[in-house]
Design a protein around this motif. Sequence first.
Motif, PDB file in Angstrom:
ATOM      1  N   GLU A  81     126.789   9.225  33.357  1.00 49.03           N
ATOM      2  CA  GLU A  81     127.506   8.133  34.039  1.00 49.03           C
ATOM      3  C   GLU A  81     126.995   6.776  33.558  1.00 49.03           C
ATOM      4  O   GLU A  81     127.783   5.849  33.304  1.00 49.03           O
ATOM      5  CB  GLU A  81     127.312   8.270  35.546  1.00 49.03           C
ATOM      6  CG  GLU A  81     128.050   7.237  36.369  1.00 49.03           C
ATOM      7  CD  GLU A  81     127.756   7.403  37.856  1.00 49.03           C
ATOM      8  OE1 GLU A  81     128.579   8.010  38.552  1.00 49.03           O
ATOM      9  OE2 GLU A  81     126.682   6.954  38.308  1.00 49.03           O
TER      10      GLU A  81
ATOM     11  N   LEU B 285     129.232   3.851  31.796  1.00 45.80           N
ATOM     12  CA  LEU B 285     129.305   2.472  32.289  1.00 45.80           C
ATOM     13  C   LEU B 285     128.905   1.497  31.186  1.00 45.80           C
ATOM     14  O   LEU B 285     129.558   0.468  30.982  1.00 45.80           O
ATOM     15  CB  LEU B 285     128.382   2.294  33.503  1.00 45.80           C
ATOM     16  CG  LEU B 285     128.774   3.044  34.786  1.00 45.80           C
ATOM     17  CD1 LEU B 285     127.640   2.963  35.800  1.00 45.80           C
ATOM     18  CD2 LEU B 285     130.066   2.492  35.371  1.00 45.80           C
TER      19      LEU B 285
ATOM     20  N   ASP C 263     131.596   1.189  28.813  1.00 47.91           N
ATOM     21  CA  ASP C 263     132.869   0.922  29.488  1.00 47.91           C
ATOM     22  C   ASP C 263     133.884   2.049  29.296  1.00 47.91           C
ATOM     23  O   ASP C 263     135.077   1.803  29.106  1.00 47.91           O
ATOM     24  CB  ASP C 263     133.451  -0.426  28.991  1.00 47.91           C
ATOM     25  CG  ASP C 263     134.414  -1.016  30.000  1.00 47.91           C
ATOM     26  OD1 ASP C 263     134.359  -0.620  31.177  1.00 47.91           O
ATOM     27  OD2 ASP C 263     135.236  -1.858  29.594  1.00 47.91           O
ATOM     28  N   TYR C 264     133.425   3.265  29.337  1.00 52.23           N
ATOM     29  CA  TYR C 264     134.304   4.450  29.257  1.00 52.23           C
ATOM     30  C   TYR C 264     135.127   4.486  27.961  1.00 52.23           C
ATOM     31  O   TYR C 264     136.190   5.082  27.914  1.00 52.23           O
ATOM     32  CB  TYR C 264     135.240   4.516  30.472  1.00 52.23           C
ATOM     33  CG  TYR C 264     134.547   4.902  31.760  1.00 52.23           C
ATOM     34  CD1 TYR C 264     133.665   4.020  32.382  1.00 52.23           C
ATOM     35  CD2 TYR C 264     134.772   6.139  32.357  1.00 52.23           C
ATOM     36  CE1 TYR C 264     133.019   4.368  33.557  1.00 52.23           C
ATOM     37  CE2 TYR C 264     134.132   6.491  33.541  1.00 52.23           C
ATOM     38  CZ  TYR C 264     133.259   5.596  34.135  1.00 52.23           C
ATOM     39  OH  TYR C 264     132.630   5.941  35.291  1.00 52.23           O
TER      40      TYR C 264
ATOM     41  N   ILE D 176     131.175   3.904  41.479  1.00 53.89           N
ATOM     42  CA  ILE D 176     130.201   3.092  40.759  1.00 53.89           C
ATOM     43  C   ILE D 176     130.871   2.259  39.657  1.00 53.89           C
ATOM     44  O   ILE D 176     130.418   1.155  39.333  1.00 53.89           O
ATOM     45  CB  ILE D 176     129.067   3.978  40.178  1.00 53.89           C
ATOM     46  CG1 ILE D 176     127.882   3.131  39.710  1.00 53.89           C
ATOM     47  CG2 ILE D 176     129.572   4.864  39.058  1.00 53.89           C
ATOM     48  CD1 ILE D 176     127.152   2.432  40.825  1.00 53.89           C
ATOM     49  N   ARG D 177     131.970   2.746  39.136  1.00 56.29           N
ATOM     50  CA  ARG D 177     132.646   2.005  38.073  1.00 56.29           C
ATOM     51  C   ARG D 177     133.216   0.682  38.592  1.00 56.29           C
ATOM     52  O   ARG D 177     133.165  -0.343  37.925  1.00 56.29           O
ATOM     53  CB  ARG D 177     133.756   2.868  37.460  1.00 56.29           C
ATOM     54  CG  ARG D 177     134.303   2.286  36.185  1.00 56.29           C
ATOM     55  CD  ARG D 177     135.318   3.193  35.539  1.00 56.29           C
ATOM     56  NE  ARG D 177     135.761   2.623  34.270  1.00 56.29           N
ATOM     57  CZ  ARG D 177     136.743   3.099  33.560  1.00 56.29           C
ATOM     58  NH1 ARG D 177     137.394   4.181  33.955  1.00 56.29           N
ATOM     59  NH2 ARG D 177     137.098   2.528  32.426  1.00 56.29           N
TER      60      ARG D 177
ATOM     61  N   HIS E 156     130.319  -1.587  39.162  1.00 54.86           N
ATOM     62  CA  HIS E 156     129.814  -2.024  37.847  1.00 54.86           C
ATOM     63  C   HIS E 156     130.687  -3.136  37.270  1.00 54.86           C
ATOM     64  O   HIS E 156     130.186  -4.137  36.756  1.00 54.86           O
ATOM     65  CB  HIS E 156     129.775  -0.812  36.913  1.00 54.86           C
ATOM     66  CG  HIS E 156     129.330  -1.127  35.517  1.00 54.86           C
ATOM     67  ND1 HIS E 156     128.006  -1.269  35.191  1.00 54.86           N
ATOM     68  CD2 HIS E 156     130.024  -1.334  34.370  1.00 54.86           C
ATOM     69  CE1 HIS E 156     127.907  -1.555  33.895  1.00 54.86           C
ATOM     70  NE2 HIS E 156     129.115  -1.598  33.376  1.00 54.86           N
ATOM     71  N   ARG E 157     131.985  -2.957  37.378  1.00 51.49           N
ATOM     72  CA  ARG E 157     132.911  -3.969  36.840  1.00 51.49           C
ATOM     73  C   ARG E 157     132.768  -5.306  37.558  1.00 51.49           C
ATOM     74  O   ARG E 157     132.815  -6.357  36.934  1.00 51.49           O
ATOM     75  CB  ARG E 157     134.354  -3.471  36.924  1.00 51.49           C
ATOM     76  CG  ARG E 157     134.654  -2.483  35.826  1.00 51.49           C
ATOM     77  CD  ARG E 157     136.122  -2.136  35.800  1.00 51.49           C
ATOM     78  NE  ARG E 157     136.439  -1.444  34.556  1.00 51.49           N
ATOM     79  CZ  ARG E 157     137.535  -0.720  34.381  1.00 51.49           C
ATOM     80  NH1 ARG E 157     138.403  -0.608  35.357  1.00 51.49           N
ATOM     81  NH2 ARG E 157     137.762  -0.130  33.231  1.00 51.49           N
TER      82      ARG E 157
ATOM     83  N   GLN F  77     129.582  -6.874  36.301  1.00 54.00           N
ATOM     84  CA  GLN F  77     129.739  -7.395  34.937  1.00 54.00           C
ATOM     85  C   GLN F  77     130.578  -8.682  34.934  1.00 54.00           C
ATOM     86  O   GLN F  77     130.259  -9.644  34.227  1.00 54.00           O
ATOM     87  CB  GLN F  77     130.384  -6.337  34.024  1.00 54.00           C
ATOM     88  CG  GLN F  77     129.517  -5.101  33.767  1.00 54.00           C
ATOM     89  CD  GLN F  77     128.426  -5.327  32.736  1.00 54.00           C
ATOM     90  OE1 GLN F  77     128.566  -6.152  31.845  1.00 54.00           O
ATOM     91  NE2 GLN F  77     127.315  -4.608  32.851  1.00 54.00           N
TER      92      GLN F  77
END
Lengths: 473, 230
Positions: free
Chosen positions: A250, A254, A257-258, B13-14, B17-18, B21
């Motif tokens: 994971e 992240l 950015d996938y 979490i994505r 995270h975004r 950022q």
Amino acid sequence: MADDINPGYQYPFDMPSEEAVAFKDGAMEGKPAGVPASYDEGGSTRWSPEAISEVHALAQLGRYQVRGYNSFNKQLPTFDDLTFVPATMTRLPLEGYRENCETKTILGGGSGLVENPLELDIPIYIGSMSFGALSASAKAALGYGASKVGSMTCTGEGGMLEDEREASDTLVYQMTPSRYMLDLDHLRRADGIEIAVGQGAKPGTGGLLLGMKVSKRVADMRSLPEGVDQRSTVRHPDFLGADDMQVKVEELRLATDYKVPIIVKMGATRPRYDVAIAAKAGADIVVVDGAEGGTGASPELLLNHTGIPIMTAIRAAREALDDCGMSGKVSLVAAGGIRSGVDAAKCLALGADAVMIGNAAMMALGCNTPRYAEDYATLGTSPGACHHCHTGLCPVGIATQDAELEKRMDVAAGAERVARYLTAMTMEVSLLAKSCGKSTVHNLEVEDLRALSLEASAFAGVKLAGIDREFSW
Amino acid sequence: MSETVITVGDRHIREVHREIQAAAEQGGHIVLKDARSRHNLGVALPAGANLHFEGSVGYYCGGLNNGATITVERNAGWGVGEAMASGDITVGGYAGMSCGASMLGGVVHVKGDAGPRCGVAMKGGDIIVEGKIGYLSGFMAHAGRIIALGGADDACADSLWGGEVWVAGPIKSLGVDSKAIEPRPDEVASIEELLRSRGINDASRDWKKIVSGEKLWHFESRDANAWLMI
């Protein structure tokens, strides 16, 4: 010379000279004890020249032997025990010279999470071999050759070599436990990230690069003192089990950015469980590297006596993905001793989505070619028999960091040979696939194979030739 | 300075995270509330980002850091600041296993104790632990400094390639192929200067500096010919 297990022990006599320990009294000219070539084949099958020489070598060294190349175990089953049964009356073959057979291969796109899956024009790519194990010229040549045919390469353990990043249109960055130079900038310059948890040549142990190959440039890239015998850890520094690895996967997603797929590479040991666990941990691609896999240096016993052959691992790996509903979501790559398009086609038929080659690509570059005879002789070997990657004295400039030897690795010619070899392999795969009536190489299946030996049938679950039944337990 | 507040909670979490950022791109101070010891908070941050986590964080907080300044109010899980290239991370409480694993530069400052394998495989930068460092700290580190004010557990500085482990207080045992040497006064001064810069003013201690014994650098047989027997 040896590590003392009991350093306090004293013989009631003086230590013998190293000469005496090395069987030098009455020694035959040019026949040192401990080298198989010094012995004649006798009547005993158990005490072969290799077995006798091994005892003499261990008795002199007091340690295991280290070498490069791959397994010398004569009992490994081979892909030659399988044959294709092309379309005849039950199936319709494709016209070999007129009809197309798709070879495009997409890896890591199944989960739908990854923005840029790996899109290859062929089902074959060049696997992880480090700068350090290989010369910079060899790495660059592999990169250009792979790029020409729409394939890819992988950095291996030693960090991202600029020569390779420039050469290779598609480059996988390998994250090994040692994490040499690994940082965010390098991760973001990769087209895929491979978490190495093991390799087929020596599963359960870390990397090994003897000091002869730890040149200034290699040492700088690994932040090591120049000339050390680099032994890498086998466990990752910041995760232990599969549940932790899931968190690490994971984090990598992240951080990138996938955008790129996450690959888990493992040595083939218990693929039915290991592959399922890797899929659970979130891998987009699982690479299973069989016991035949090559390496730059390893304790010899591990090469010969650990891991399972790739032929036996692929079906178990595929069944593992099928069982947990991950086929189609997680890609499966097979590696380990793949010599030709025929071997590659058999891997695809057994259930792999793609194959990875290593030693074969080195041979396309020139490994073991009959040139520079005197340098093979210095190593006590000859073209075809050379397995001295560990010494850094590669006569053809591939597995070396010696500037003079490296000049023998012509980047342009090497790149073209790699491109032609990959092209030829792909033609071999598609020729077999068309004869079996497949319009894409990925439609090759176990039904297209028959086993020529009971072992092959039992190991790989392939029907025996003629009788058309699997060896039954 | 502007301040952005991001609530972590139980969101994916994505998404978190975004937001982090994006806020880091904007600049200014970022405060993260309700962190719930979630994993992978504040990874892969750019230079200039400035984050504060209220409460505790899980694994890999500040991992792959590229220059951000991060403070954690309480504790951090495994691998805080792992593979950091540059930046500054302060953990107010304890840090779990593998603090600063394979980091290349920057500073990780732990005010409490750090768990096992602190600074494992590190390649540069400084790890400062005001408490004790766990067993196998500095295992196979290449470069950089681990500085522990409250002692070290077993196998301290095991199998170092290079780098330095500085310990004040008791060392339960030294690891394989490591040796404690008497530091030079100028080296001590540089350590104490670093500590003072982190607000640790009573830095004067009985330091032990541990470095590689360099015996594991080489197999017993160095010569290429020694590997040619097979």
